[in-house]
Design a protein around this motif. Structure first.
Motif, PDB file in Angstrom:
ATOM      1  N   PRO A  54      10.185   7.897  -3.619  1.00  0.00           N
ATOM      2  CA  PRO A  54       9.365   6.886  -2.942  1.00  0.00           C
ATOM      3  C   PRO A  54       8.243   7.470  -2.096  1.00  0.00           C
ATOM      4  O   PRO A  54       8.381   8.529  -1.485  1.00  0.00           O
ATOM      5  N   ALA A  55       7.151   6.752  -2.086  1.00  0.00           N
ATOM      6  CA  ALA A  55       5.961   7.156  -1.334  1.00  0.00           C
ATOM      7  C   ALA A  55       6.153   6.844   0.154  1.00  0.00           C
ATOM      8  O   ALA A  55       7.152   6.246   0.563  1.00  0.00           O
ATOM      9  N   ASN A  56       5.161   7.219   0.940  1.00  0.00           N
ATOM     10  CA  ASN A  56       5.160   6.903   2.370  1.00  0.00           C
ATOM     11  C   ASN A  56       5.085   5.396   2.567  1.00  0.00           C
ATOM     12  O   ASN A  56       4.641   4.655   1.683  1.00  0.00           O
ATOM     13  N   ASP A  57       5.470   4.953   3.742  1.00  0.00           N
ATOM     14  CA  ASP A  57       5.496   3.522   4.046  1.00  0.00           C
ATOM     15  C   ASP A  57       4.141   2.847   3.867  1.00  0.00           C
ATOM     16  O   ASP A  57       4.070   1.719   3.392  1.00  0.00           O
ATOM     17  N   ASP A  58       3.061   3.513   4.242  1.00  0.00           N
ATOM     18  CA  ASP A  58       1.750   2.884   4.102  1.00  0.00           C
ATOM     19  C   ASP A  58       1.392   2.653   2.634  1.00  0.00           C
ATOM     20  O   ASP A  58       0.792   1.633   2.277  1.00  0.00           O
ATOM     21  N   ILE A  59       1.787   3.549   1.758  1.00  0.00           N
ATOM     22  CA  ILE A  59       1.541   3.366   0.321  1.00  0.00           C
ATOM     23  C   ILE A  59       2.437   2.256  -0.222  1.00  0.00           C
ATOM     24  O   ILE A  59       1.991   1.425  -1.015  1.00  0.00           O
ATOM     25  N   LEU A  60       3.679   2.213   0.208  1.00  0.00           N
ATOM     26  CA  LEU A  60       4.578   1.137  -0.229  1.00  0.00           C
ATOM     27  C   LEU A  60       4.066  -0.226   0.229  1.00  0.00           C
ATOM     28  O   LEU A  60       4.148  -1.206  -0.521  1.00  0.00           O
ATOM     29  N   ASP A  61       3.526  -0.286   1.441  1.00  0.00           N
ATOM     30  CA  ASP A  61       2.935  -1.544   1.923  1.00  0.00           C
ATOM     31  C   ASP A  61       1.760  -1.962   1.045  1.00  0.00           C
ATOM     32  O   ASP A  61       1.603  -3.136   0.711  1.00  0.00           O
ATOM     33  N   GLU A  62       0.928  -0.991   0.659  1.00  0.00           N
ATOM     34  CA  GLU A  62      -0.213  -1.294  -0.215  1.00  0.00           C
ATOM     35  C   GLU A  62       0.259  -1.761  -1.592  1.00  0.00           C
ATOM     36  O   GLU A  62      -0.303  -2.699  -2.156  1.00  0.00           O
ATOM     37  N   LEU A  63       1.292  -1.119  -2.132  1.00  0.00           N
ATOM     38  CA  LEU A  63       1.839  -1.547  -3.426  1.00  0.00           C
ATOM     39  C   LEU A  63       2.370  -2.981  -3.347  1.00  0.00           C
ATOM     40  O   LEU A  63       2.194  -3.772  -4.277  1.00  0.00           O
ATOM     41  N   PHE A  64       3.008  -3.320  -2.238  1.00  0.00           N
ATOM     42  CA  PHE A  64       3.480  -4.689  -2.037  1.00  0.00           C
ATOM     43  C   PHE A  64       2.304  -5.659  -2.041  1.00  0.00           C
ATOM     44  O   PHE A  64       2.348  -6.700  -2.700  1.00  0.00           O
ATOM     45  N   ASP A  65       1.239  -5.317  -1.295  1.00  0.00           N
ATOM     46  CA  ASP A  65       0.062  -6.186  -1.231  1.00  0.00           C
ATOM     47  C   ASP A  65      -0.582  -6.356  -2.604  1.00  0.00           C
ATOM     48  O   ASP A  65      -1.003  -7.463  -2.966  1.00  0.00           O
ATOM     49  N   VAL A  66      -0.660  -5.273  -3.377  1.00  0.00           N
ATOM     50  CA  VAL A  66      -1.246  -5.341  -4.717  1.00  0.00           C
ATOM     51  C   VAL A  66      -0.387  -6.241  -5.612  1.00  0.00           C
ATOM     52  O   VAL A  66      -0.909  -7.072  -6.358  1.00  0.00           O
ATOM     53  N   GLY A  67       0.932  -6.113  -5.533  1.00  0.00           N
ATOM     54  CA  GLY A  67       1.821  -6.974  -6.308  1.00  0.00           C
ATOM     55  C   GLY A  67       1.681  -8.430  -5.917  1.00  0.00           C
ATOM     56  O   GLY A  67       1.724  -9.329  -6.759  1.00  0.00           O
ATOM     57  N   TYR A  68       1.491  -8.680  -4.633  1.00  0.00           N
ATOM     58  CA  TYR A  68       1.289 -10.046  -4.149  1.00  0.00           C
ATOM     59  C   TYR A  68       0.003 -10.627  -4.741  1.00  0.00           C
ATOM     60  O   TYR A  68      -0.037 -11.781  -5.176  1.00  0.00           O
TER      61      TYR A  68
END
Length: 93
Positions: A54-68
């Motif tokens: 898993p990536a850093n939290d900021d990258i995971l947050d961005e992936l969540f936003d992109v999926g949204y």
């Protein structure tokens, strides 16, 4: 990933979700994927790397936003009014 979305007590439909580009993998029957909104995407290799480590939290947050945003594009292309029509088949990319 599959999700069953209930429109009423006796009506349910599935929306398949994939984190990888369908056009690159040749997958079919997926509703929400990076192909819905292809701007600013990570490569398939990078996504696979993040799946294994898993990536850093900021990258995971961005992936969540992109999926949204991908889900939002799918929703715009498949309005509830159209889905509720009798004998309607929901088209997927």
């Amino acid at each position: 990933m599959l999700g069953c979305h209930f429109l009423s007590s006796n009506l349910c439909f599935l929306i398949r979700v994939c984190a990888f580009s369908l056009s690159r993998l040749g997958l079919q029957g997926i509703g929400i994927s990076p192909d819905c909104n292809p701007e600013n995407r990570a490569s398939a290799r990078q996504l696979l790397n993040w799946a294994l480590e898993p990536a850093n939290d900021d990258i995971l947050d961005e992936l969540f936003d992109v999926g949204y945003r991908d889900a939002s594009v799918w929703t715009e292309q498949n309005p509830v009014e159209d889905i509720l029509k009798p004998n309607k088949v929901v088209e997927v990319l």
